[in-house]
Design an enzyme around this catalytic site. Structure first.
Site, short mmCIF file in Angstrom:
data_model
loop_
_atom_site.label_atom_id
_atom_site.label_comp_id
_atom_site.label_asym_id
_atom_site.label_seq_id
_atom_site.Cartn_x
_atom_site.Cartn_y
_atom_site.Cartn_z
N LYS A 13 0.86 -1.19 0.00
CA LYS A 13 0.00 0.00 0.00
C LYS A 13 0.89 1.24 0.00
O LYS A 13 1.87 1.29 0.73
CB LYS A 13 -0.87 -0.01 1.27
CG LYS A 13 -2.15 0.78 1.14
CD LYS A 13 -3.16 0.09 0.25
CE LYS A 13 -4.59 0.49 0.55
NZ LYS A 13 -5.52 -0.26 -0.33
N THR A 58 -3.86 -5.44 0.68
CA THR A 58 -3.25 -4.14 0.97
C THR A 58 -4.15 -3.34 1.91
O THR A 58 -3.69 -2.50 2.67
CB THR A 58 -2.95 -3.34 -0.32
OG1 THR A 58 -4.17 -2.99 -0.95
CG2 THR A 58 -2.07 -4.12 -1.26
N ASP A 59 -5.44 -3.62 1.87
CA ASP A 59 -6.35 -2.96 2.79
C ASP A 59 -6.04 -3.33 4.24
O ASP A 59 -6.08 -2.49 5.14
CB ASP A 59 -7.80 -3.32 2.44
CG ASP A 59 -8.79 -2.43 3.17
OD1 ASP A 59 -8.77 -1.21 2.93
OD2 ASP A 59 -9.55 -2.95 4.02
N PHE A 154 31.86 28.31 -10.67
CA PHE A 154 31.95 27.12 -11.53
C PHE A 154 32.75 27.53 -12.76
O PHE A 154 32.25 28.25 -13.62
CB PHE A 154 30.56 26.60 -11.90
CG PHE A 154 30.60 25.28 -12.63
CD1 PHE A 154 31.08 24.14 -12.01
CD2 PHE A 154 30.18 25.17 -13.95
CE1 PHE A 154 31.14 22.92 -12.67
CE2 PHE A 154 30.22 23.96 -14.63
CZ PHE A 154 30.70 22.84 -13.98
N ARG A 171 28.53 33.02 -8.09
CA ARG A 171 27.16 32.69 -8.49
C ARG A 171 26.33 32.32 -7.26
O ARG A 171 26.86 32.08 -6.17
CB ARG A 171 27.16 31.53 -9.49
CG ARG A 171 27.67 30.24 -8.90
CD ARG A 171 27.52 29.05 -9.85
NE ARG A 171 27.95 27.82 -9.18
CZ ARG A 171 27.80 26.60 -9.67
NH1 ARG A 171 27.26 26.43 -10.87
NH2 ARG A 171 28.21 25.54 -8.99
N GLN A 214 29.27 19.34 -6.94
CA GLN A 214 29.82 18.02 -6.63
C GLN A 214 30.74 18.10 -5.40
O GLN A 214 30.68 17.25 -4.50
CB GLN A 214 30.63 17.50 -7.84
CG GLN A 214 29.81 17.06 -9.03
CD GLN A 214 29.47 18.17 -10.02
OE1 GLN A 214 29.38 19.35 -9.67
NE2 GLN A 214 29.24 17.79 -11.27
N ASN A 240 20.66 21.12 -8.90
CA ASN A 240 21.28 22.44 -9.00
C ASN A 240 20.20 23.42 -9.48
O ASN A 240 19.83 23.43 -10.65
CB ASN A 240 22.46 22.38 -9.99
CG ASN A 240 23.33 23.61 -9.93
OD1 ASN A 240 23.01 24.57 -9.22
ND2 ASN A 240 24.42 23.60 -10.67
N HIS A 242 19.33 26.41 -10.72
CA HIS A 242 20.09 27.48 -11.36
C HIS A 242 19.41 28.83 -11.18
O HIS A 242 18.20 28.97 -11.36
CB HIS A 242 20.22 27.20 -12.87
CG HIS A 242 20.79 25.85 -13.18
ND1 HIS A 242 22.10 25.50 -12.89
CD2 HIS A 242 20.23 24.74 -13.74
CE1 HIS A 242 22.31 24.25 -13.27
NE2 HIS A 242 21.20 23.76 -13.79
O1 LIG Z 1 28.30 22.87 -9.75
C1 LIG Z 1 28.06 22.60 -10.97
N1 LIG Z 1 28.35 21.36 -11.44
C2 LIG Z 1 28.11 21.00 -12.74
O2 LIG Z 1 28.41 19.83 -13.15
C3 LIG Z 1 27.52 21.97 -13.58
N2 LIG Z 1 27.15 21.95 -14.89
C4 LIG Z 1 26.61 23.17 -15.17
O3 LIG Z 1 26.15 23.52 -16.29
N3 LIG Z 1 26.66 23.99 -14.08
C5 LIG Z 1 27.22 23.24 -13.06
N4 LIG Z 1 27.49 23.53 -11.76
#
Ligand SMILES: O=c1[nH]c(=O)c2[nH]c(=O)[nH]c2[nH]1
Length: 287
Positions: A13, A58-59, A154, A171, A214, A240, A242
């Site tokens: 469930k 499942t009930d 980055f 950024r 990362q 991410n 953006h």
């Molecule tokens: O921290 C980031 N890792 C990425 O692998 C990545 N790729 C991207 O376009 N921007 C970012 N920023």
């Protein structure tokens, strides 16, 4: 009829909505959960012939969740999930492995006694998997939204004929953390451990000067493992989110890193798993 084999099966469930109120006089505690039950075992017959002799409805699974909430309370989702997982394997011969997933919605108290407001987004999670041989507890969280308005760059990535991304020296770094961590044992100070790991994730995010998300992910995992010796491994998924500086030049305006469009899609997804040195993996603990 073509020859075929039933390769895998499981059932259960999903999204059992459970709200539990503990009344301590006039002061109430509220626990708001989504519970998932998944059973694996000797259920081939119903897939092959429709014979349901071994199939716990499942009930009934759902009813068990509500009855156990009444009988045992639900204060710590880790303990509630352990209780349910063990019950299904013990009580039903055909059930060989039970997996209980619970997500807890957070409500903040707005009067001293019995009024609450739901804080959106973040969930505390647990997945308990139990079979004859072993029990695994994977704690976690989703929807923990974090943003650094500086301290992130980055740069120096490879460029090919499709690369348009400019190098970013300063950024916004924003994400919504999904994390799961596997505990070594099945008893613990769940609330305190969850709090320590959450705090470690937040601190690592805010304190790491980030050259990539990362790198930030690794720092978060490392700090969580250091903060809580009770966990053997941690898995993280960081979208991410953006934030793109808006070009205001058509309006005769500059944009000194102050006006951004927060984009939702597409988004980068950065994932990683860290294991404590010397720990032994346990793939069955994870989805
Ligand atoms: O921290 C980031 N890792 C990425 O692998 C990545 N790729 C991207 O376009 N921007 C970012 N920023």
């Amino acid at each position: 009829m073509t020859d075929s084999l039933l390769q895998h099966h499981q059932y259960g469930k999903r999204a059992i909505r459970l709200v539990h109120v503990t009344r301590d006089g006039d002061r109430h505690e509220l626990t708001d959960l989504d519970v998932d039950v998944t059973l694996t075992g000797e259920f081939e017959e119903t897939y092959l012939t429709g014979a349901n002799a071994g199939v716990l409805p499942t009930d009934s699974q759902k009813n068990t969740v509500y009855a156990f909430a009444r009988q045992h309370g639900v204060q710590r989702i880790e303990d509630f999930a352990l209780l349910l997982a063990r019950h299904f394997v013990r009580a039903h011969e055909t059930v060989k492995r039970a997996r209980i997933g619970i997500s807890r919605h957070h409500w903040d108290r707005i009067t001293p006694q019995h009024s609450f407001v739901r804080s959106e987004g973040e969930l505390r999670t647990v997945t308990v998997t139990h079979d004859a041989g072993k029990t695994w507890v994977v704690g976690g969280l989703t929807g923990l939204r974090l943003l650094n308005s500086t301290g992130s760059e980055f740069k120096d990535f490879p460029r090919d004929e499709y690369t348009t991304l400019p190098e970013a020296g300063d950024r916004i770094l924003a994400t919504s953390v999904s994390a799961g961590w596997r505990y070594e044992g099945t008893r613990g100070d769940w609330d305190a451990w969850h709090g320590k790991i959450r705090a470690a994730l937040v601190t690592a995010f805010t304190e790491t000067y980030s050259r990539s998300l990362q790198q930030t992910l690794y720092a978060m995992g490392e700090k969580a493992l250091a903060a809580c010796p009770a966990i053997a491994e941690i898995r993280l998924a960081l979208p991410n989110q953006h934030h793109i500086a808006v070009d205001l030049s058509p309006f005769g305006l500059d944009n000194p890193n102050s006006v951004f469009v927060a984009t939702e899609q597409p988004y980068g997804l950065i994932e990683g798993a860290l294991m404590r040195e010397g720990a032994v993996g346990a793939d069955a603990a994870w989805w």
